[in-house]
Design a protein around this motif. Structure first.
Motif, PDB file in Angstrom:
ATOM      1  N   UNK A   1     -12.536 -11.208   8.200  1.00 10.03           N
ATOM      2  CA  UNK A   1     -11.905 -10.250   7.239  1.00 10.03           C
ATOM      3  C   UNK A   1     -11.942  -8.848   7.426  1.00 10.03           C
ATOM      4  N   UNK A   2     -11.138  -7.941   7.078  1.00 11.04           N
ATOM      5  CA  UNK A   2     -11.076  -6.522   6.856  1.00 11.04           C
ATOM      6  C   UNK A   2     -11.150  -5.826   5.806  1.00 11.04           C
ATOM      7  N   UNK A   3     -11.900  -5.136   5.546  1.00 10.07           N
ATOM      8  CA  UNK A   3     -11.873  -4.201   4.469  1.00 10.07           C
ATOM      9  C   UNK A   3     -11.097  -2.776   4.541  1.00 10.07           C
ATOM     10  N   UNK A   4     -10.389  -2.472   3.430  1.00  6.17           N
ATOM     11  CA  UNK A   4      -9.553  -1.520   3.760  1.00  6.17           C
ATOM     12  C   UNK A   4      -9.885  -0.265   2.627  1.00  6.17           C
ATOM     13  N   UNK A   5     -10.061   0.805   3.143  1.00  3.70           N
ATOM     14  CA  UNK A   5     -10.219   1.941   2.021  1.00  3.70           C
ATOM     15  C   UNK A   5      -9.291   3.059   2.171  1.00  3.70           C
ATOM     16  N   UNK A   6      -8.635   3.356   1.276  1.00  3.57           N
ATOM     17  CA  UNK A   6      -7.669   4.483   0.978  1.00  3.57           C
ATOM     18  C   UNK A   6      -8.357   5.610   0.895  1.00  3.57           C
ATOM     19  N   UNK A   7      -7.600   6.863   1.149  1.00  7.71           N
ATOM     20  CA  UNK A   7      -8.433   8.173   0.696  1.00  7.71           C
ATOM     21  C   UNK A   7      -7.412   9.278   0.863  1.00  7.71           C
ATOM     22  N   UNK A   8      -7.586  10.329   0.285  1.00  5.83           N
ATOM     23  CA  UNK A   8      -6.485  11.322   0.482  1.00  5.83           C
ATOM     24  C   UNK A   8      -5.403  11.854  -0.787  1.00  5.83           C
ATOM     25  N   UNK A   9      -5.734  10.785  -1.941  1.00  5.89           N
ATOM     26  CA  UNK A   9      -5.006  11.249  -2.888  1.00  5.89           C
ATOM     27  C   UNK A   9      -5.368  12.476  -3.619  1.00  5.89           C
ATOM     28  N   UNK A  10      -4.435  12.929  -4.858  1.00  6.43           N
ATOM     29  CA  UNK A  10      -4.855  13.914  -5.480  1.00  6.43           C
ATOM     30  C   UNK A  10      -3.744  14.461  -6.222  1.00  6.43           C
ATOM     31  N   UNK A  11      -3.804  15.383  -6.969  1.00  5.41           N
ATOM     32  CA  UNK A  11      -2.828  15.922  -7.835  1.00  5.41           C
ATOM     33  C   UNK A  11      -2.479  17.230  -7.203  1.00  5.41           C
ATOM     34  N   UNK A  12      -0.947  17.417  -6.975  1.00  7.38           N
ATOM     35  CA  UNK A  12      -0.562  18.380  -6.020  1.00  7.38           C
ATOM     36  C   UNK A  12       1.002  18.817  -6.882  1.00  7.38           C
ATOM     37  N   UNK A  13       1.407  19.993  -6.230  1.00 12.98           N
ATOM     38  CA  UNK A  13       2.882  20.475  -6.962  1.00 12.98           C
ATOM     39  C   UNK A  13       4.012  19.933  -6.002  1.00 12.98           C
ATOM     40  N   UNK A  14       5.023  19.948  -6.930  1.00 13.86           N
ATOM     41  CA  UNK A  14       6.485  19.548  -5.892  1.00 13.86           C
ATOM     42  C   UNK A  14       6.550  20.638  -4.899  1.00 13.86           C
ATOM     43  N   UNK A  15       6.754  19.893  -3.767  1.00  9.35           N
ATOM     44  CA  UNK A  15       7.005  20.452  -2.514  1.00  9.35           C
ATOM     45  C   UNK A  15       5.806  20.463  -1.574  1.00  9.35           C
ATOM     46  N   UNK A  16       4.667  19.922  -2.041  1.00  9.51           N
ATOM     47  CA  UNK A  16       3.343  20.238  -1.296  1.00  9.51           C
ATOM     48  C   UNK A  16       3.358  18.885  -0.538  1.00  9.51           C
ATOM     49  N   UNK A  17       2.002  18.850   0.334  1.00 11.81           N
ATOM     50  CA  UNK A  17       1.790  17.911   1.410  1.00 11.81           C
ATOM     51  C   UNK A  17       0.650  17.252   1.055  1.00 11.81           C
ATOM     52  N   UNK A  18       0.419  16.049   1.398  1.00 11.15           N
ATOM     53  CA  UNK A  18      -0.778  15.318   1.488  1.00 11.15           C
ATOM     54  C   UNK A  18      -1.068  14.321   2.525  1.00 11.15           C
ATOM     55  N   UNK A  19      -1.929  14.197   3.155  1.00  8.74           N
ATOM     56  CA  UNK A  19      -2.292  13.037   4.111  1.00  8.74           C
ATOM     57  C   UNK A  19      -3.186  12.029   3.712  1.00  8.74           C
ATOM     58  N   UNK A  20      -2.719  11.066   3.564  1.00 10.23           N
ATOM     59  CA  UNK A  20      -3.506   9.731   2.994  1.00 10.23           C
ATOM     60  C   UNK A  20      -3.992   9.166   4.318  1.00 10.23           C
ATOM     61  N   UNK A  21      -5.315   8.432   4.192  1.00 11.12           N
ATOM     62  CA  UNK A  21      -5.921   7.920   5.371  1.00 11.12           C
ATOM     63  C   UNK A  21      -6.273   6.217   4.782  1.00 11.12           C
ATOM     64  N   UNK A  22      -6.157   5.401   5.539  1.00 17.29           N
ATOM     65  CA  UNK A  22      -6.744   4.019   5.390  1.00 17.29           C
ATOM     66  C   UNK A  22      -7.528   3.871   6.529  1.00 17.29           C
TER      67      UNK A  22
END
Length: 128
Positions: A1-22
């Motif tokens: 079995x594999x456990x997955x954990x996401x990170x990198x979310x947040x509150x940003x403004x329109x036009x911004x960038x984010x990088x999510x990790x799994x």
């Protein structure tokens, strides 16, 4: 079995960038097709992007094409979702998921029912 954990979310403004990790624990993520899905309040969970085990095959939803990029780092046992030009309609909880089958078709990769393991999600909020 594999456990997955996401990170990198947040509150940003329109036009911004984010990088999510799994990130994965338990087993190497390199043996799985990995998909990103998102669920906005009151809506169904929808497909965002998927990547094959080798990283050669990628598929993304029309709504994010040209703005979001999925990639994987085998050494880090991690899959990323680079999100650029974010819009308020991208606001959702983002989930990564792992499918133990071999990547076969884009249709299959976009189907929630094909995935065996899911993370708990990371919230992305884009303000206008």
């Amino acid at each position: 079995q594999v456990q997955l954990v996401e990170s990198g979310g947040g509150l940003v403004q329109t036009g911004s960038s984010l990088r999510l990790s799994c990130a994965a624990s338990g087993r190497t993520l390199n043996n799985y097709v990995v998909g990103w899905f998102r669920q906005a309040p009151g809506k169904e969970r929808e497909f965002v992007a998927a990547i094959s085990r080798t990283g050669i095959f990628k598929h993304s939803a029309d709504s994010v094409k040209g703005r979001f990029t999925i990639s994987r780092d085998k050494a880090r046992n991690t899959v990323y979702l680079e999100m650029n030009s974010l819009r308020p309609e991208d606001t959702a909880v983002y989930f990564c998921a792992a499918d133990s089958a071999t990547y076969s078709t884009n249709t299959r990769a976009a189907s929630r029912s094909e995935y065996d393991y899911w993370g708990q999600g990371t919230r992305v909020t884009v303000s206008s």
